[in-house]
Write an enzyme that holds these catalytic residues in place. Structure first.
Site, short mmCIF file in Angstrom:
data_model
loop_
_atom_site.label_atom_id
_atom_site.label_comp_id
_atom_site.label_asym_id
_atom_site.label_seq_id
_atom_site.Cartn_x
_atom_site.Cartn_y
_atom_site.Cartn_z
CG ASN A 1 26.68 38.17 65.91
OD1 ASN A 1 26.48 38.07 64.71
ND2 ASN A 1 26.24 37.26 66.78
CE LYS B 1 24.38 33.57 73.36
NZ LYS B 1 24.83 34.14 74.65
CD GLU C 1 25.08 34.43 69.00
OE1 GLU C 1 24.44 35.22 69.70
OE2 GLU C 1 26.29 34.60 68.72
CB THR D 1 24.07 28.75 83.96
OG1 THR D 1 23.30 29.11 82.79
CG2 THR D 1 25.31 27.99 83.52
N GLY E 1 22.42 32.06 86.90
CA GLY E 1 22.83 33.42 87.21
C GLY E 1 23.54 33.50 88.56
N GLY F 1 24.27 30.39 90.82
CA GLY F 1 25.23 29.35 90.49
C GLY F 1 24.75 28.45 89.38
CG ASP G 1 26.56 44.65 80.97
OD1 ASP G 1 25.53 43.96 80.76
OD2 ASP G 1 27.25 45.11 80.05
CG ASP H 1 29.17 34.52 75.55
OD1 ASP H 1 28.48 33.52 75.28
OD2 ASP H 1 29.00 35.62 75.01
#
Length: 303
Positions: free
Chosen positions: A15, A44, A143, A220, A222, A225, A246, A252
Site C-alpha cells: 500500500n 504490511k 491485508e 504483542t 507494545g 513486550g 512513532d 511489521d
C-alpha cells in the site's frame, strides 16, 4: 543468528501510505488541522519483506499491485532493498492505499483501501509455490483476501515451512486456516477479535486461540513486550526501553525480526526477543520503511 542466510517468503500487501501528522485524533464529526502530509511506501506484506531483507534474509515477496505510478515506485523500492519481487503480479486496478494519522504522542490510526491487494488469490500463490518451497518460513498477514491467506498457509504446510500469521487487520478466520498456522502473532485487540470477542474487551484470550488449533500464540503488547503461549505454558518477553516517536510499523518490524530469527534456527522465545528488539528500534523514527532496522541497528541497541 547463524552463519547461513535464512530464507523468508512473504505473502501479503503493498500500500501507499498517505500520512498526516495531527496534534490529536479527531472525534467523530470533528476536523483537526494537520501539520505535515507525505506519501510513503507501506503495506504490511511489503514492510515485513523489506524488514526481513534488512535483517539479512533472502526474501521473496508475493503480492499484487496496480498499473500506476505507485506500482512503479514499489518495484524500484524492492529492487533497492534487495527483495525478490518477481512473484508480484500487476492487475487492472489501483495499487492499495492506506490513510494514516499520527498524533503528537506517536500513536497512529490507519484506514486501508486494498485495491490490487484483493486481487491476490490462489492462482498467484500457486504460481509462486516453487519459490515458497525454497524458503524456511512463510510470513503472511490479513491485508489480502482469505483465499490468498488459505492458499499461502496450505502451500507452506505442504512444503514443510513454519507458518507465521500476523492477523492484522484483525478478522475472524476459518478453522482450516488456523490449523495450518504454527505461530500466530496478534496484538491484544487483534487476539480478542480472532477469539470472537470485542476488541476492547478486557479479557485474556490466549488459551482460546490455542484451542483453535494454532501451535503457538505470541501476543504483542507494545512497550510491555510480548507473551508467548503454547501447550507448555506461557512466557513474558520484555522489550528494550527506547524514546518512542512513532509506533507505525512496529508490528511489521517485530514480525520480520521474529520470522528471520525462526528461519535462522532460534527458539521461539529467542525469536520473540529478537522481534521485540526490531520493533523497538522502529518506534524511534518516523515512517515505517526508513525506520525498519538493519542488523547493525539491532547489534547496537541496548537492553
Amino acid at each position: 543468528m547463524g552463519s547461513t542466510e535464512p530464507a523468508i517468503a512473504v505473502v501479503g500487501s503493498y500500500n501507499v501510505g498517505l500520512v498526516t501528522e495531527v496534534p490529536r485524533f479527531p472525534v467523530p464529526g470533528e476536523t483537526v488541522t494537520g501539520s505535515t502530509y507525505r506519501e510513503v511506501p507501506g503495506g504490511k506484506g511489503s514492510n515485513q519483506a523489506i524488514g526481513a531483507a534488512r535483517l539479512g534474509a533472502d526474501t521473496v515477496f508475493i503480492g499484487c499491485v496496480g498499473r500506476d505510478a505507485y506500482a512503479a515506485d514499489a518495484f524500484d523500492l524492492w529492487d533497492r532493498e534487495g527483495v525478490d519481487a518477481s512473484a508480484v503480479s500487476q492487475v487492472e486496478t489501483h495499487t492499495g492505499v492506506g490513510t494514516v494519522l499520527v498524533d503528537d504522542d506517536g500513536e497512529n490510526e490507519i484506514a486501508v483501501v486494498p485495491g490490487a491487494n484483493y486481487h491476490l488469490g490462489r492462482e498467484q500463490v500457486a504460481d509462486a509455490a516453487d519459490r515458497i518451497d525454497d524458503c524456511d518460513v512463510l510470513l503472511v498477514q490479513l491485508e489480502v483476501d482469505d483465499d490468498a491467506v488459505r492458499a499461502a498457509v496450505e502451500t507452506a504446510a505442504e512444503c514443510g515451512l513454519d507458518v507465521v500469521l500476523n492477523p492484522a487487520p484483525a478478522r475472524e478466520l476459518p478453522m482450516d486456516v488456523l490449523r495450518n498456522v504454527d505461530y500466530l502473532t496478534p496484538n491484544e485487540s487483534e487476539a480478542r477479535v480472532l477469539a470472537g470477542r470485542s476488541p476492547d474487551e478486557d479479557v485474556d484470550v490466549g488459551a482460546d486461540l490455542l484451542e483453535l488449533g494454532v501451535r503457538t500464540v505470541v501476543t504483542t503488547q507494545g512497550g510491555d513486550g510480548a507473551i508467548v503461549r503454547d501447550a507448555d505454558g506461557q512466557t513474558h518477553v520484555p522489550t528494550p526501553t527506547v524514546d518512542v516517536v512513532d509506533t507505525t510499523g512496529a508490528g511489521d518490524a517485530f514480525n520480520a525480526g521474529f520470522a528471520v530469527a525462526l528461519a535462522d534456527g532460534a527458539s521461539t522465545v529467542e525469536a520473540v526477543r529478537y522481534g521485540c528488539r526490531a520493533g523497538a528500534v522502529t518506534t524511534t523514527e518516523f515512517d515505517v520503511v526508513p525506520a525498519l532496522p538493519t542488523l547493525d541497528d539491532l547489534e547496537t541497541l541496548g537492553d
